[in-house]
Design a protein around this motif. Structure first.
Motif, short mmCIF file in Angstrom:
data_model
loop_
_atom_site.label_atom_id
_atom_site.label_comp_id
_atom_site.label_asym_id
_atom_site.label_seq_id
_atom_site.Cartn_x
_atom_site.Cartn_y
_atom_site.Cartn_z
N ASP A 194 176.28 78.33 107.48
CA ASP A 194 176.94 79.64 107.58
C ASP A 194 177.20 80.04 109.03
O ASP A 194 178.04 80.90 109.28
N LEU A 195 176.53 79.39 109.99
CA LEU A 195 176.85 79.68 111.40
C LEU A 195 178.28 79.27 111.70
O LEU A 195 179.01 79.97 112.40
N GLU A 197 180.64 78.99 109.50
CA GLU A 197 181.54 79.90 108.76
C GLU A 197 181.69 81.22 109.51
O GLU A 197 182.79 81.76 109.62
N ALA A 198 180.56 81.72 110.03
CA ALA A 198 180.62 82.97 110.78
C ALA A 198 181.50 82.79 112.02
O ALA A 198 182.33 83.65 112.33
N ALA A 199 181.33 81.66 112.70
CA ALA A 199 182.13 81.40 113.90
C ALA A 199 183.60 81.27 113.56
O ALA A 199 184.47 81.73 114.30
N GLU A 200 183.86 80.63 112.40
CA GLU A 200 185.24 80.46 111.97
C GLU A 200 185.89 81.82 111.73
O GLU A 200 187.02 82.07 112.15
N LEU A 201 185.16 82.71 111.05
CA LEU A 201 185.69 84.05 110.80
C LEU A 201 185.79 84.85 112.09
O LEU A 201 186.63 85.73 112.22
N ASP A 202 184.92 84.53 113.06
CA ASP A 202 184.99 85.20 114.35
C ASP A 202 186.14 84.69 115.19
O ASP A 202 186.31 85.12 116.33
N ALA A 204 186.85 81.29 115.99
CA ALA A 204 186.68 80.07 116.78
C ALA A 204 187.38 78.90 116.10
O ALA A 204 187.23 78.69 114.90
N ARG A 209 184.12 75.84 118.08
CA ARG A 209 182.90 75.80 117.26
C ARG A 209 181.98 74.70 117.75
O ARG A 209 180.76 74.85 117.78
N ILE A 213 178.75 76.36 119.17
CA ILE A 213 177.72 76.36 118.12
C ILE A 213 177.02 75.00 118.06
O ILE A 213 175.81 74.89 118.29
N MET A 217 173.24 74.34 119.64
CA MET A 217 172.23 74.24 118.59
C MET A 217 171.57 72.86 118.58
O MET A 217 170.50 72.67 118.04
N GLY A 300 166.83 79.77 114.02
CA GLY A 300 166.85 81.18 113.59
C GLY A 300 165.67 81.54 112.76
O GLY A 300 165.13 82.58 112.85
#
Lengths: 300, 364
Positions: A194-195, A197-202, A204, A209, A213, A217, A300
């Motif tokens: 989901d990181l 996915e979150a970045a994609e929606l943000d 990136a 990404r 990310i 990571m 996390g």
């Protein structure tokens, strides 16, 4: 007696026993030889004094002798080239493969498992196979490069001083890639989906990404892979024995092979031990990097 | 579609297949600008898939998806301008709170100082000002939740998508955050789509509730409409807490009453005519059932259990199927007592036993 037994069964005794055995093992099997090796590098050792521990102490004479020999610096340089090129090659190819298998196409995990075969093979066998591949007259590599038009005429990989070291590096990259790939694959799969996915929606894109990310990571995994790679390449002995034997004229000689040659071919145990101590310093640095990078796991 | 500017998100005949599995079936949904829509249903009903399809994290197999009047079927998520709050929060663990908040701005190339200012403004409204330098692992669950929300707010997106954002919080904080999210929605004038399996969350937060089951929308409408007039037994049982009682029944000979199958021919009056003969299900909400102290009510049953929360009591009867009713305050009865229960005729829901669809009024 009963108290000792009960403390072993359910008390602190068991914890202590768990620690004592590995520590005793490490001390006897790794600690003592290490110390013995360091002591030997400050002594005068020959075939006659090999059996006794009380040998004449010579201070830093062995070190001075070592660094005044004409072949020392070229061999250290070879070692540095060998380590850097091997790690870079293994890491880049391994990371590429890990990312490739990460896409999880049908059969990805099965195929990834097959790659481990290279790591299971004994170094001498790998060396023998690469001897054929790298062979100057009938080697597959020369044939391939000639056919593709990259080279014109044969390269004598193992006997040409300009290529001998690279012959071993190529074989070593092949040998270590799968280990890099597996460790990096594990690191990749540990990143929560989901990181991304979150970045994609943000907003990136794929490259952003990867750099913002994936890479951060993976920091601890990458640190571990590179420091373990440093340790494994400094250990790499079989391939040199199988492919070039350090030749021609030390063109592909590295410290780990040279130490063996000095100690067990020329019976100059003091010099062999001295080189080993120099190597211990490098491995120590790698170990510190490894311990530090695995300690700072970012999760996390 | 583009002329309907008040529509922020519109889905027409949207289908989603995973191989042979049909996850979304002919979804039609219109989400007006500024509205708060809750997608609710049991797990596996497709509500998360629907949300992720809006976000672009899942592709739709057929149908059309419009966001602010533009067809978005094949537009990648990063170009849809929607912000999502994940159940896991999906905070970037290697970034501080401030870096998490400014990530989307930095990706878009907003200047550092400007992004920092925006982050500070958002943090001030969500109570994160003192935590900007912390890493997610150093925050409590509630604080992480706020970071996730702030990260969405800072972008001023076309719509907020929430994927069960409160399910990792404890009960008290969940109730608090419910109100806070709704207040935030109103203050920002935002459009929100909120996925939850908790019908209370859906009922209390949303203007428009969409109840889903097995990939289809069973019913959608204003929360209280769903409560008052559920279109079928599923929606009736899903909306409302404690859940509605369902009792097998047949229409009485007079066409204006129900014979309940609770053992010995209990009769309930209806305020509407109903055709005799076919098997029915009566739906009785626990909060609509009242104990008749005179003993003159239509249903006589024995009490099996009494659970009291202080503010109200849950009385379960020994009948089959058992009936649950709720009374305010202390229970007037104890297990073993015989009670008579009554219900106002307009509160009796009737469903077809076979199709489970609501029967409003059947004459002839």
């Amino acid at each position: 007696m009963k108290r000792i037994f009960s403390s072993l069964a359910d008390g602190k005794g068991f914890d202590i026993a768990l620690i004592v055995f590995p520590f005793a093992f490490l001390f006897v099997m790794a600690g003592l030889p290490l110390v013995y090796n360091v002591i030997m590098s400050f002594q005068e050792v020959d075939m006659f004094s090999l059996g006794s521990f009380a040998r004449p102490f010579v201070g830093f004479k062995n070190y001075v002798t070592l660094f005044s020999q004409p072949e020392t610096w070229p061999i250290l340089k070879n070692t540095a080239i060998f380590v850097c090129a091997s790690i870079a090659g293994q890491f880049v190819v391994g990371f590429g493969l890990a990312l490739f298998f990460w896409t999880n196409f049908p059969g990805a995990s099965w195929l990834r498992g097959l790659f481990l075969v290279s790591w299971v093979m004994p170094g001498l066998v790998v060396g023998a196979i690469w001897n054929w591949i790298l062979s100057g007259d009938f080697g597959v590599l020369n044939y391939l490069l000639n056919t593709l038009g990259i080279i014109d005429g044969n390269i004598f990989w193992r006997s040409d001083p300009a290529y001998a070291l690279w012959a071993v590096i190529i074989a070593n990259i092949w040998l270590g890639t799968s280990f890099n790939m597996i460790l990096l694959s594990v690191g990749l799969s540990a990143i929560p989906k989901d990181l991304f996915e979150a970045a994609e929606l943000d907003g990136a894109n794929a490259i952003q990404r990867f750099t913002t990310i994936t890479l951060p990571m993976m920091r601890s995994t990458i640190g571990a892979v590179i420091s373990l790679g440093l340790i494994f390449t400094l250990q790499q002995f079989d391939l040199f024995a199988a492919i070039t034997s350090g030749g021609p004229n030390n063109a592909s000689n590295v410290t780990q092979y040279w130490a063996w040659e000095l100690s067990f071919r020329q019976y100059d145990f003091a010099q062999g031990a001295t080189i080993s101590v120099v190597m211990i310093v490098f491995v120590m640095i790698a170990s510190i990097v490894y311990v530090r990078s695995t300690r700072h796991e970012v999760r996390g | 579609m583009s002329n309907q500017t008040d529509l922020q998100i519109a889905l027409t005949a949207v289908n989603k297949h995973y191989g042979a599995y049909h996850a979304l079936k002919n979804i039609d949904l219109r989400i007006a600008k500024g509205s708060f829509v809750a997608l609710v249903g049991p797990s596996g009903c497709g509500k998360s898939t629907l949300l992720r399809s809006m976000a672009g994290l899942e592709s739709i197999t057929s149908g059309d998806l419009f966001i602010a009047g533009e067809r978005m079927n094949n537009v990648p998520p990063r170009k849809r301008d929607l912000a999502m709050v994940f159940q896991s929060y999906a905070l970037y663990p290697h970034m501080t709170v401030e870096e998490n908040l400014t990530y989307s701005l930095r990706i878009r190339g907003v200047k550092k100082a400007e992004a920092k200012k925006a982050a500070e403004d958002v943090a001030a409204t969500t109570g994160l000002s003192g935590l900007m330098g912390r890493y997610p692992r150093e925050l409590s669950g509630g604080q992480r939740q706020r970071v996730a929300m702030s990260r969405a707010i800072i972008r001023h997106p076309k719509a907020f998508l929430f994927d069960e954002p409160l399910s990792n919080l404890d009960a008290a904080l969940r109730v608090h955050m419910r109100k806070e999210i709704r207040a935030l929605h109103d203050r920002l004038g935002a459009t929100s789509v909120y996925v939850t399996h908790d019908q209370i969350e859906a009922m209390t937060m949303a203007d428009h509730v969409v109840v889903m089951r097995q990939g289809i929308i069973e019913q959608q409408g204003a929360p209280l409409d769903l409560y008052d007039r559920p279109v079928n037994r599923f929606v009736a049982g899903f909306i409302g807490s404690p859940a509605m009682n369902f009792v097998p029944a047949v229409a009485g000979d007079d066409g204006r009453s129900l014979l309940l199958d609770l053992g010995d021919g209990q009769r309930l009056a209806l305020d509407r005519p109903i055709a005799a003969g076919r098997p029915l299900i009566a739906g009785l909400r626990p909060e609509h059932l009242v104990i008749d102290p005179t003993g003159a009510g239509p249903i006589r049953l024995r009490v099996a259990a009494v659970e009291s929360t202080g503010s109200s009591s849950y009385i379960t009867t020994a009948s089959k199927p058992e009936i649950v009713l709720v009374t305010n305050g202390r229970s007037p009865v104890a297990p073993g007592d015989m009670i008579t229960i009554g219900i106002a005729p307009q509160h009796v829901h009737v469903f077809d036993a076979e199709t489970e669809a609501r029967i409003e009024m059947l004459t002839g």
